[in-house]
Scaffold this active site. Structure first.
Site, PDB file in Angstrom:
ATOM      1  N   ARG A   1       0.804  -1.225   0.000  1.00  0.00           N
ATOM      2  CA  ARG A   1       0.000   0.000   0.000  1.00  0.00           C
ATOM      3  C   ARG A   1       0.838   1.276   0.000  1.00  0.00           C
ATOM      4  NH1 ARG A   1      -4.443   0.583   4.462  1.00  0.00           N
ATOM      5  NH2 ARG A   1      -4.478   2.640   3.502  1.00  0.00           N
ATOM      6  N   LYS A   2       2.148   1.142  -0.028  1.00  0.00           N
ATOM      7  CA  LYS A   2       2.984   2.335   0.016  1.00  0.00           C
ATOM      8  C   LYS A   2       3.111   2.972  -1.371  1.00  0.00           C
ATOM      9  CE  LYS A   2       3.616   1.938   4.419  1.00  0.00           C
ATOM     10  NZ  LYS A   2       2.676   0.851   4.725  1.00  0.00           N
ATOM     11  N   GLY A   3       3.712   4.174  -1.411  1.00  0.00           N
ATOM     12  CA  GLY A   3       3.823   4.918  -2.668  1.00  0.00           C
ATOM     13  C   GLY A   3       4.500   4.120  -3.764  1.00  0.00           C
TER      14      GLY A   3
END
Length: 383
Positions: free
Chosen positions: A188-190
């Site tokens: 879910r990170k950038g």
């Protein structure tokens, strides 16, 4: 509906951005035959360090491992206390427990969701050795004030920048301001490698300690392979198997090339979210400080206290919209048995709602979510 009778969302909460670049990088690693920690990990570390303008980067299995190793590297031990921003995923507090130390939770600013610097000094005791500010959802914490307090009390600062690769506080990348910065490459990170993490620092001694501890307390196989002499590794410390593989790093190398355009697009989407949510009462858009560059790992709003947030998540999912809570009020989690009081963090925990945010998202998707909100509000007679 799928075979498990769960709704497949039309608008997911998050979605990684992959294309042929990742496949090409992985293929090159598989073709090389070196799939454990090796040259591709080194390339990923070098490129990340170059991007951030920091001297040393150590890739590991996840951000929790990075935090754990960072705490050990600055000497955190049993009975020490570490101040932790309360509103964060429990990985932050867990990393302190791994060192058999005590996490002391500090309440957060109601606008930014970040640690409130004005509350830090009240929590400092003669056992306090470090501070872990969290750059929540990609918005940098007030690092100048935090660093001043740390200097005055001789404390180490380890930045939990799990959600904030590429974010800036004033003109500095987060993760490069404290003694050590820790990043996550979770799905879910950038940018993501599926799982993965990294510790960065400008201190060679800390970097060497972290790297050594990440590979069982020995020299790496890649380092030994580069030598012209046969060497048998020595195990000098009780280390951990926290090393990143070259397969994982290959995805990271490709993702780094996408980072800037992902950030630009997510900031555009955040502005559109801000605009559209003005049409809805009882929803508070996220505040952004003037002196930061927010990278919006998540776009997290607050719902009015009259709204049951959990019911809202369920209602939106029935309409094909996936949402989620923001994150946790750590002090309230039973594992910590904490006596700390953090009322603002607790309130945010109960009312926060993470809305869909990802590179491939379209403005029409946001329109669809807003319409679903309006229908839900009508059902609740809150319009």
């Amino acid at each position: 509906m799928n075979k498990n009778n769960k709704t497949i969302p039309k608008v997911p909460l998050a979605k990684p951005y992959f294309d042929s670049d990742e496949l090409d990088e992985i293929r090159s690693v598989l073709d090389s035959g070196w799939v454990s920690q090796g040259p591709k990990v080194k390339e990923f570390e070098d490129k990340a360090a170059e991007y951030l303008g920091v001297k040393y980067a150590i890739a590991v299995t996840n951000c929790t491992a990075a935090l754990h190793l960072s705490l050990l590297s600055v000497g955190i031990k049993e009975e020490d206390e570490v101040l932790v921003a309360d509103y964060t995923f429990p990985a932050t507090g867990h990393s302190v427990l791994y060192c058999r130390a005590k996490p002391v939770f500090v309440d957060v600013d109601s606008r930014t969701y970040n640690i409130d610097p004005s509350l830090i000094e009240d929590k400092i005791t003669d056992k306090t050795k470090a501070i872990i500010p969290v750059h929540t959802f990609g918005q940098p914490a007030e690092m100048d004030e935090i660093m001043d307090i740390a200097k005055d009390h001789n404390l180490k600062v380890i930045e939990d920048a799990a959600c904030a690769f590429g974010a800036k506080y004033k003109n500095n990348f987060v993760g490069t301001i404290g003694d050590i910065g820790c990043f996550s490459f979770h799905a879910r990170k950038g940018i993501t490698t599926g799982e993965g993490g990294m510790a960065v620092t400008n201190d060679r001694n800390l970097a060497d300690f972290i790297r050594n501890l990440s590979i069982f307390g020995a020299t790496s196989a890649w380092d030994r392979e580069k030598s012209n002499e046969f060497t048998i590794p020595e195990f000098t410390k009780v280390g951990y198997n926290y090393k990143m593989s070259d397969v994982t790093a290959a995805i990271g190398v490709a993702q780094l090339r996408k980072l800037d355009k992902i950030i630009v697009r997510k900031r555009e989407l955040a502005r559109y979210w801000d605009e559209k949510l003005q049409e809805i009462n009882f929803i508070e858009s996220p505040y952004v400080s003037d002196n930061v560059k927010h990278v919006y790992q998540s776009y997290v709003v607050l719902v009015d206290k009259r709204i049951n947030r959990n019911n809202m998540i369920e209602t939106l999912l029935k309409n094909g919209i996936q949402t989620q809570i923001g994150t946790y009020a750590s002090h309230a989690q039973p594992v910590y048995n904490s006596n700390d009081r953090c009322p603002i963090s607790l309130d945010i925990f109960k009312r926060s709602l993470a809305l869909p945010m990802y590179y491939q998202m379209k403005e029409e998707d946001i329109d669809a979510v807003v319409e679903s909100f309006k229908k839900a509000m009508e059902e609740l007679k809150l319009t």
